[in-house]
Write a protein that holds these residues in place. Structure first.
Motif, PDB file in Angstrom:
ATOM      1  N   GLU B 116       0.824  -1.213   0.000  1.00 55.58           N
ATOM      2  CA  GLU B 116       0.000   0.000   0.000  1.00 55.58           C
ATOM      3  C   GLU B 116       0.858   1.264   0.000  1.00 55.58           C
ATOM      4  O   GLU B 116       0.433   2.304  -0.487  1.00 55.58           O
ATOM      5  CB  GLU B 116      -0.969  -0.013   1.189  1.00 55.58           C
ATOM      6  CG  GLU B 116      -2.010  -1.108   1.020  1.00 55.58           C
ATOM      7  CD  GLU B 116      -3.176  -1.013   1.985  1.00 55.58           C
ATOM      8  OE1 GLU B 116      -3.086  -0.238   2.952  1.00 55.58           O
ATOM      9  OE2 GLU B 116      -4.164  -1.735   1.765  1.00 55.58           O
ATOM     10  N   LEU B 117       2.088   1.166   0.537  1.00 58.04           N
ATOM     11  CA  LEU B 117       2.981   2.331   0.492  1.00 58.04           C
ATOM     12  C   LEU B 117       3.320   2.661  -0.961  1.00 58.04           C
ATOM     13  O   LEU B 117       3.343   3.819  -1.369  1.00 58.04           O
ATOM     14  CB  LEU B 117       4.276   2.044   1.255  1.00 58.04           C
ATOM     15  CG  LEU B 117       4.181   1.895   2.776  1.00 58.04           C
ATOM     16  CD1 LEU B 117       5.540   1.555   3.355  1.00 58.04           C
ATOM     17  CD2 LEU B 117       3.643   3.171   3.398  1.00 58.04           C
ATOM     18  N   TYR B 119       1.556   1.723  -3.636  1.00 56.12           N
ATOM     19  CA  TYR B 119       0.337   2.174  -4.316  1.00 56.12           C
ATOM     20  C   TYR B 119       0.051   3.639  -3.980  1.00 56.12           C
ATOM     21  O   TYR B 119      -0.298   4.432  -4.857  1.00 56.12           O
ATOM     22  CB  TYR B 119      -0.865   1.322  -3.899  1.00 56.12           C
ATOM     23  CG  TYR B 119      -0.771  -0.139  -4.242  1.00 56.12           C
ATOM     24  CD1 TYR B 119       0.043  -0.577  -5.280  1.00 56.12           C
ATOM     25  CD2 TYR B 119      -1.502  -1.097  -3.543  1.00 56.12           C
ATOM     26  CE1 TYR B 119       0.124  -1.919  -5.599  1.00 56.12           C
ATOM     27  CE2 TYR B 119      -1.430  -2.435  -3.858  1.00 56.12           C
ATOM     28  CZ  TYR B 119      -0.613  -2.850  -4.877  1.00 56.12           C
ATOM     29  OH  TYR B 119      -0.548  -4.175  -5.188  1.00 56.12           O
ATOM     30  N   ALA B 120       0.175   3.964  -2.693  1.00 59.13           N
ATOM     31  CA  ALA B 120      -0.121   5.339  -2.272  1.00 59.13           C
ATOM     32  C   ALA B 120       0.829   6.297  -2.986  1.00 59.13           C
ATOM     33  O   ALA B 120       0.406   7.332  -3.504  1.00 59.13           O
ATOM     34  CB  ALA B 120       0.019   5.470  -0.765  1.00 59.13           C
ATOM     35  N   ALA B 121       2.107   5.928  -3.046  1.00 56.37           N
ATOM     36  CA  ALA B 121       3.093   6.793  -3.701  1.00 56.37           C
ATOM     37  C   ALA B 121       2.722   6.986  -5.171  1.00 56.37           C
ATOM     38  O   ALA B 121       2.831   8.085  -5.715  1.00 56.37           O
ATOM     39  CB  ALA B 121       4.474   6.176  -3.578  1.00 56.37           C
ATOM     40  N   ARG B 122       2.255   5.911  -5.803  1.00 56.02           N
ATOM     41  CA  ARG B 122       1.870   6.030  -7.219  1.00 56.02           C
ATOM     42  C   ARG B 122       0.695   6.977  -7.376  1.00 56.02           C
ATOM     43  O   ARG B 122       0.701   7.851  -8.249  1.00 56.02           O
ATOM     44  CB  ARG B 122       1.494   4.660  -7.797  1.00 56.02           C
ATOM     45  CG  ARG B 122       2.713   3.813  -8.039  1.00 56.02           C
ATOM     46  CD  ARG B 122       2.407   2.604  -8.902  1.00 56.02           C
ATOM     47  NE  ARG B 122       3.630   1.820  -9.020  1.00 56.02           N
ATOM     48  CZ  ARG B 122       3.696   0.507  -8.899  1.00 56.02           C
ATOM     49  NH1 ARG B 122       2.599  -0.195  -8.710  1.00 56.02           N
ATOM     50  NH2 ARG B 122       4.849  -0.106  -9.009  1.00 56.02           N
ATOM     51  N   THR B 123      -0.320   6.804  -6.532  1.00 58.14           N
ATOM     52  CA  THR B 123      -1.501   7.670  -6.704  1.00 58.14           C
ATOM     53  C   THR B 123      -1.159   9.117  -6.353  1.00 58.14           C
ATOM     54  O   THR B 123      -1.841  10.028  -6.794  1.00 58.14           O
ATOM     55  CB  THR B 123      -2.700   7.208  -5.845  1.00 58.14           C
ATOM     56  OG1 THR B 123      -2.284   7.140  -4.488  1.00 58.14           O
ATOM     57  CG2 THR B 123      -3.217   5.860  -6.272  1.00 58.14           C
ATOM     58  N   LEU B 124      -0.097   9.327  -5.577  1.00 58.01           N
ATOM     59  CA  LEU B 124       0.324  10.700  -5.287  1.00 58.01           C
ATOM     60  C   LEU B 124       1.133  11.282  -6.441  1.00 58.01           C
ATOM     61  O   LEU B 124       1.559  12.433  -6.393  1.00 58.01           O
ATOM     62  CB  LEU B 124       1.163  10.738  -4.009  1.00 58.01           C
ATOM     63  CG  LEU B 124       0.399  10.512  -2.698  1.00 58.01           C
ATOM     64  CD1 LEU B 124       1.355  10.303  -1.553  1.00 58.01           C
ATOM     65  CD2 LEU B 124      -0.535  11.667  -2.414  1.00 58.01           C
ATOM     66  N   GLY B 125       1.388  10.459  -7.454  1.00 54.91           N
ATOM     67  CA  GLY B 125       2.072  10.946  -8.647  1.00 54.91           C
ATOM     68  C   GLY B 125       3.588  10.825  -8.587  1.00 54.91           C
ATOM     69  O   GLY B 125       4.280  11.384  -9.441  1.00 54.91           O
ATOM     70  N   MET B 126       4.118  10.119  -7.591  1.00 53.69           N
ATOM     71  CA  MET B 126       5.581   9.985  -7.519  1.00 53.69           C
ATOM     72  C   MET B 126       6.073   9.048  -8.621  1.00 53.69           C
ATOM     73  O   MET B 126       5.448   8.033  -8.902  1.00 53.69           O
ATOM     74  CB  MET B 126       5.999   9.415  -6.151  1.00 53.69           C
ATOM     75  CG  MET B 126       5.837  10.406  -5.017  1.00 53.69           C
ATOM     76  SD  MET B 126       6.026   9.626  -3.391  1.00 53.69           S
ATOM     77  CE  MET B 126       7.789   9.504  -3.284  1.00 53.69           C
ATOM     78  N   SER B 127       7.234   9.396  -9.222  1.00 50.95           N
ATOM     79  CA  SER B 127       7.768   8.555 -10.301  1.00 50.95           C
ATOM     80  C   SER B 127       8.289   7.246  -9.705  1.00 50.95           C
ATOM     81  O   SER B 127       8.581   7.166  -8.517  1.00 50.95           O
ATOM     82  CB  SER B 127       8.893   9.284 -11.011  1.00 50.95           C
ATOM     83  OG  SER B 127       9.983   9.419 -10.121  1.00 50.95           O
ATOM     84  N   GLU B 128       8.424   6.232 -10.569  1.00 47.28           N
ATOM     85  CA  GLU B 128       8.855   4.920 -10.084  1.00 47.28           C
ATOM     86  C   GLU B 128      10.231   4.995  -9.424  1.00 47.28           C
ATOM     87  O   GLU B 128      10.480   4.342  -8.418  1.00 47.28           O
ATOM     88  CB  GLU B 128       8.867   3.893 -11.227  1.00 47.28           C
ATOM     89  CG  GLU B 128       7.486   3.529 -11.750  1.00 47.28           C
ATOM     90  CD  GLU B 128       6.602   2.809 -10.732  1.00 47.28           C
ATOM     91  OE1 GLU B 128       7.096   1.902 -10.034  1.00 47.28           O
ATOM     92  OE2 GLU B 128       5.412   3.176 -10.607  1.00 47.28           O
ATOM     93  N   ILE B 131       9.904   6.520  -6.080  1.00 45.53           N
ATOM     94  CA  ILE B 131       9.266   5.570  -5.160  1.00 45.53           C
ATOM     95  C   ILE B 131      10.317   4.593  -4.638  1.00 45.53           C
ATOM     96  O   ILE B 131      10.382   4.304  -3.446  1.00 45.53           O
ATOM     97  CB  ILE B 131       8.110   4.810  -5.858  1.00 45.53           C
ATOM     98  CG1 ILE B 131       6.977   5.772  -6.197  1.00 45.53           C
ATOM     99  CG2 ILE B 131       7.603   3.678  -4.984  1.00 45.53           C
ATOM    100  CD1 ILE B 131       5.864   5.170  -7.028  1.00 45.53           C
ATOM    101  N   ARG B 134      12.871   6.789  -2.346  1.00 45.58           N
ATOM    102  CA  ARG B 134      12.352   7.483  -1.156  1.00 45.58           C
ATOM    103  C   ARG B 134      11.363   6.685  -0.330  1.00 45.58           C
ATOM    104  O   ARG B 134      11.134   6.994   0.829  1.00 45.58           O
ATOM    105  CB  ARG B 134      11.737   8.817  -1.573  1.00 45.58           C
ATOM    106  CG  ARG B 134      12.838   9.775  -2.041  1.00 45.58           C
ATOM    107  CD  ARG B 134      12.323  11.120  -2.391  1.00 45.58           C
ATOM    108  NE  ARG B 134      11.522  11.701  -1.332  1.00 45.58           N
ATOM    109  CZ  ARG B 134      10.774  12.777  -1.496  1.00 45.58           C
ATOM    110  NH1 ARG B 134      10.747  13.370  -2.679  1.00 45.58           N
ATOM    111  NH2 ARG B 134      10.062  13.262  -0.519  1.00 45.58           N
ATOM    112  N   VAL B 135      10.743   5.680  -0.955  1.00 43.51           N
ATOM    113  CA  VAL B 135       9.735   4.920  -0.194  1.00 43.51           C
ATOM    114  C   VAL B 135      10.178   3.476   0.053  1.00 43.51           C
ATOM    115  O   VAL B 135      10.210   3.005   1.184  1.00 43.51           O
ATOM    116  CB  VAL B 135       8.368   4.937  -0.930  1.00 43.51           C
ATOM    117  CG1 VAL B 135       7.345   4.093  -0.191  1.00 43.51           C
ATOM    118  CG2 VAL B 135       7.877   6.368  -1.085  1.00 43.51           C
TER     119      VAL B 135
END
Lengths: 337, 220
Positions: B116-117, B119-128, B131, B134-135
């Motif tokens: 989910e971290l 997924y959340a990063a993706r929906t926030l628009g962060m690039s792969e 992600i 940083r995640v």
């Protein structure tokens, strides 16, 4: 059309087949756990790819299997609030909020933190926050990313009752200013009722009812909808000779509704007095489950009933005074197909 | 006193760890994103060097990089690169043997990261790539650190493949593990004991330092 969704996904044992079109911008998806609610939401967000289908929200086509359109999750502009909140624990509250901001990050982050009452907590790790503060951070992070659609996945399930009411009120207040579509999924009917104007009820991957939220709550069309909208008393019923016979309760009443296989009665609809248009039940073998504000009385509505019914009594009524008859207005009996 | 075995071992260990870290993390991230048979195939292929005897891996490397064979002679003629009997050979041999440790640890650590971290990063628009850095990497820090430490340890101690590919040339390719084998063969037990102490101490200091530095770096 605000929302046009057709999603098909085959996961072997589980098949998702959701179809819905609607005008409302506040949509609820109600379903038991494992019914496919979250999978639906993830398909809208672009986290899961449907096998086939079409997703159009507010005129933007996010997915269309026929034209090979599949916008990436990054570009769908959907703010997804996970049940776990999915905060980045290695980042501070401020960095979490900045994660989704594309430009003018300093300015926007400061404003949003102020709006959500998080300014004092900017440097803290999400691990140092209370559950309510974590929830606010997650929502602030979503709003900061300027989404066009907000998807809420069981948004309050991790909160205790007190926090839940407070957060619900604050969420509704925040979303009041949000012009886009909000889709909430939950198995909790009060959460869904508070957050949606239109409701989709799903069961085992299929839509089993949809319509105005209030209508589905007042007259759920089928057994699953009645169960999920919190109907306490549901029993098998059949039509014969201008009557409906309820075998579980061994009662019958006049009706011309031939198309019926269950009836439902909400505990709150039961009355202590006859209003002239009601059916009377005996209160036999009552059992009491005490609660702080009201008590639930389980009883057999007839001698030969094989299933009990229940009604609620305010705790102000002394429990020695359990009535021996109880009534329901005929119009409050819900006929289910 | 000739300290060259220590220096060669350290150079090899550090180079292999740095290479394995970046390539291992990148590969693990790519594999993490794929499904099914391809994942299974590549995963088995990348793990293979850890399972086969190091001498067998060394033999294959020798066949590939021998200057009498196409790849080896191509590298030498066109780029002046000589893998066999060189420090580069030590690094290549140790990399092939220890890379799977980094890769497997990174992949296992990524699998443990709450999806989910991501997924959340993706929906926030962060690039792969954002992600990943940083995640995912911070959330997988423990696995990445243990992968790096194990990779370094394996690279420092590599013997079989290194002796095949790089040989045991004093001052050039003789690592501590090769030096120990050599002096024991000569019956010089006190020299062997000395190098054993050196390898234990240096490995301990480096692993301690890596633990401290990496946990700071990754959690940043």
């Amino acid at each position: 059309m605000s929302v046009d969704i057709r999603i098909k996904k085959d996961l072997g044992k589980f098949k998702l087949n959701i179809e819905y079109r609607g005008e409302s911008r506040r949509i609820g998806i109600l379903g038991a756990s494992g019914s496919g609610k979250s999978l639906t939401l993830m398909s809208i967000a672009g986290i899961e790819a449907p096998d086939e289908g079409y997703v159009n929200i507010d005129g933007r086509v996010l997915f269309d299997s026929r034209s090979n359109i599949n916008i990436t999750a990054q570009k769908r502009k959907t703010g997804y609030m996970f049940q776990s909140l999915a905060l980045f624990n290695n980042m501070s509250v401020e960095k979490n909020i900045r994660a989704g901001i594309k430009e003018n990050a300093d300015e926007k982050a400061i404003k949003i933190m102020a709006d959500f009452g998080l300014s004092e907590l900017a440097d803290r790790s999400p691990l140092q926050l209370s559950q309510g503060q974590r929830q606010r951070t997650a929502l602030a992070r979503i709003i900061a990313s300027e989404p066009e659609v907000i998807l809420l996945d069981e948004p309050f399930s991790s909160l205790d009752r007190y926090m839940r009411n407070e957060m619900q009120a604050s969420l509704i207040n925040t979303l009041k200013d949000f012009k886009g579509t909000v889709i909430t999924v939950s198995h909790s009917f009060d959460e869904i009722y508070a957050l949606s104007d239109e409701l989709i009820v799903i069961d085992k991957g299929n839509v089993c009812a949809f319509g105005k939220t209030e209508d589905i709550f007042s007259t759920p069309p089928n057994r699953i909808s009645a169960v999920l909208t919190g109907c306490e008393n549901i029993a098998k019923a059949q039509y014969r000779d201008n009557k409906v016979y309820v075998s579980d309760w061994d009662i019958e009443f006049d009706s011309d509704n031939k198309n019926i296989d269950h009836i439902a009665v909400r505990a709150v609809s039961l009355m202590l007095e006859d209003n002239g248009n009601s059916i009377c039940f005996d209160v036999i073998e009552p059992e009491i489950k005490k609660g702080p504000f009201d008590s639930t009385i389980f009883f057999k509505p007839s001698e030969r009933a094989v299933r009990k019914m229940c009604f609620k009594l305010s705790s102000k009524v002394h429990l020695n005074n359990i009535p021996n008859k109880i009534y329901i207005d005929k119009k409050d009996i819900i006929m289910l197909k | 006193m000739d300290w060259s075995p220590l220096i060669i071992s350290l150079k090899t260990g550090i180079a292999v760890t740095v290479l394995s870290f970046f390539i291992g993390v990148w590969t693990a991230w790519k594999i993490y994103g794929t499904n099914g048979k391809i994942k299974c195939f590549i995963d088995s292929l990348l793990t293979l060097p850890m399972v086969i005897p190091p001498t067998a891996a060394g033999f294959i490397l020798l066949l590939v990089f021998s200057t009498r064979r196409p790849v080896g002679s191509f590298l030498l003629d066109n780029f002046g690169i000589k893998v066999i009997q060189s420090l580069l050979g030590c690094i290549v041999a140790a990399f092939v043997i220890s890379f799977p440790l980094m890769y497997r640890n990174a992949r296992a650590a990524f699998e443990q990261v709450d999806k989910e971290l991501i997924y959340a990063a993706r929906t926030l628009g962060m690039s792969e790539s954002k992600i990943l850095i940083r995640v995912v990497m911070p959330a997988a820090a423990h696995g990445l650190i243990s992968g790096s430490v194990l990779t370094f340890a394996r690279a420092m101690g590599e013997y079989g493949a290194t002796s095949m590919l790089a040989g045991n040339i004093s001052g050039k390719t003789a690592t501590i593990s090769q030096k120990i084998a050599m002096v024991v063969q000569d019956g010089d037990y006190s020299a062997a004991g000395f190098w054993v102490v050196v390898v234990i101490l240096s490995a301990f200091v480096i692993i301690m330092t890596m633990n401290i530095l990496l946990s700071k770096f990754i959690r940043r």
